[in-house]
Write an enzyme that holds these catalytic residues in place. Structure first.
Site, PDB file in Angstrom:
ATOM      1  N   HIS A 264      32.172  29.924  40.072  1.00 40.50           N
ATOM      2  CA  HIS A 264      32.988  30.724  39.153  1.00 40.50           C
ATOM      3  C   HIS A 264      33.360  32.041  39.842  1.00 40.50           C
ATOM      4  O   HIS A 264      32.530  32.644  40.524  1.00 40.50           O
ATOM      5  CB  HIS A 264      32.221  30.995  37.851  1.00 40.50           C
TER       6      HIS A 264
ATOM      7  N   GLU B 134      40.867  27.984  37.878  1.00 36.78           N
ATOM      8  CA  GLU B 134      40.865  29.227  37.105  1.00 36.78           C
ATOM      9  C   GLU B 134      41.445  30.359  37.956  1.00 36.78           C
ATOM     10  O   GLU B 134      40.713  30.993  38.736  1.00 36.78           O
ATOM     11  CB  GLU B 134      39.443  29.590  36.702  1.00 36.78           C
TER      12      GLU B 134
HETATM   13  P1  PGA Z   1      38.575  33.488  29.690  1.00 41.13           P
HETATM   14  O1  PGA Z   1      37.451  33.004  30.719  1.00 41.13           O
HETATM   15  O2  PGA Z   1      38.896  32.313  28.823  1.00 41.13           O
HETATM   16  O3  PGA Z   1      37.937  34.623  28.918  1.00 41.13           O
HETATM   17  O4  PGA Z   1      39.732  33.922  30.487  1.00 41.13           O
HETATM   18  C1  PGA Z   1      37.539  31.753  31.352  1.00 41.13           C
HETATM   19  C2  PGA Z   1      36.434  31.583  32.338  1.00 41.13           C
HETATM   20  O5  PGA Z   1      36.090  32.562  33.028  1.00 41.13           O
HETATM   21  O6  PGA Z   1      35.834  30.499  32.466  1.00 41.13           O
END
Ligand code: PGA
Length: 231
Positions: A90, A158
């Site tokens: 992440h 992401e």
């Molecule tokens: P968010 O986070 O939906 O608050 O943008 C997503 C994540 O970091 O997995």
């Protein structure tokens, strides 16, 4: 579809328990068949009684069974609660010091222990602004550091610039980037980055989208249930 909730540093042990109990009732009474993953804080992990399609995983762990690693949790602490699912790579962990070598060693360790791994990739705004070729190079490089043939693998795309900002990537950008990733891997691919009740349906309708990884919009159980209702 896969829908995963990343609690980050939110919720307590008590509120996590309440959240999962409400979620279980909702899933049961609405006959929801999607694969749901909840990633609570490490201090809230437990063996929860819930529906068969709900899995509790860990946001992070160190790649050891046990030992002298102050502040970390390892395999033994996860096995106590039968946790077999982990988020790796992440961007918030990478920003806190998980470099490529550490990410890869976590991946290899939890792969060896047959965990389901949700491996996160995503470019910075700086890379995005350099154009799609640079984005491709960056993401492929992140994918190249792990075994893409691992059976129990899910990829989460992401973009760093869309996480926690309240502004999701546009549907065109998500589509184009998921297609890029699908040229490189046959594994399910999730999108994450400010996914909301209003955007979830359009996102999961994309050809190469197998689901979503949700942060802030998942922290309120009623909001998360609304999302489950949408998909
Ligand atoms: P968010 O986070 O939906 O608050 O943008 C997503 C994540 O970091 O997995």
């Amino acid at each position: 579809m896969i829908i995963a909730a990343n609690f980050k540093t939110n919720h307590t042990r008590a509120s996590t328990k309440e959240y999962i109990s409400t979620l279980s009732q909702f899933i049961k009474s609405n006959d929801i068949k999607d694969e749901v993953y909840i990633f609570p804080t490490a201090s809230s992990l437990d063996e929860f009684k819930t529906q068969a399609n709900v899995t509790v995983g860990t946001q992070n762990a160190y790649g050891v069974k046990n030992g002298s690693f102050t502040g970390e949790i390892g395999l033994e602490q996860l096995e106590e609660f039968n946790i077999k699912t982990i988020l790796i790579g992440h961007s918030e962990r990478r920003a806190l010091g998980d470099d490529n070598t550490l990410v890869k060693s976590k991946f290899d360790f939890f792969k060896k222990n047959n965990f389901k791994i949700i491996y996160c990739v995503g470019e910075s705004l700086e890379t995005r602004e350099k154009g799609l070729d640079e984005v491709r190079k960056f993401l492929y490089n992140q994918l190249d550091s792990i075994d893409l043939n691992y059976d129990n693998l899910v990829i989460a795309y992401e973009p760093i610039w869309a996480i926690g900002t309240g502004v999701s990537a546009t549907i065109a950008i998500i589509d184009e980037t998921l297609n890029l990733l699908a040229n490189k891997t046959t594994k399910p691919i999730l999108y994450g980055g400010s996914v909301k009740v209003e955007t979830i349906k359009e996102t999961i309708s994309l050809k190469n989208c197998s689901g979503v990884l949700v942060g802030s919009a998942s922290w309120n159980i009623f909001n998360f249930c609304k999302m489950l209702h949408e998909i």
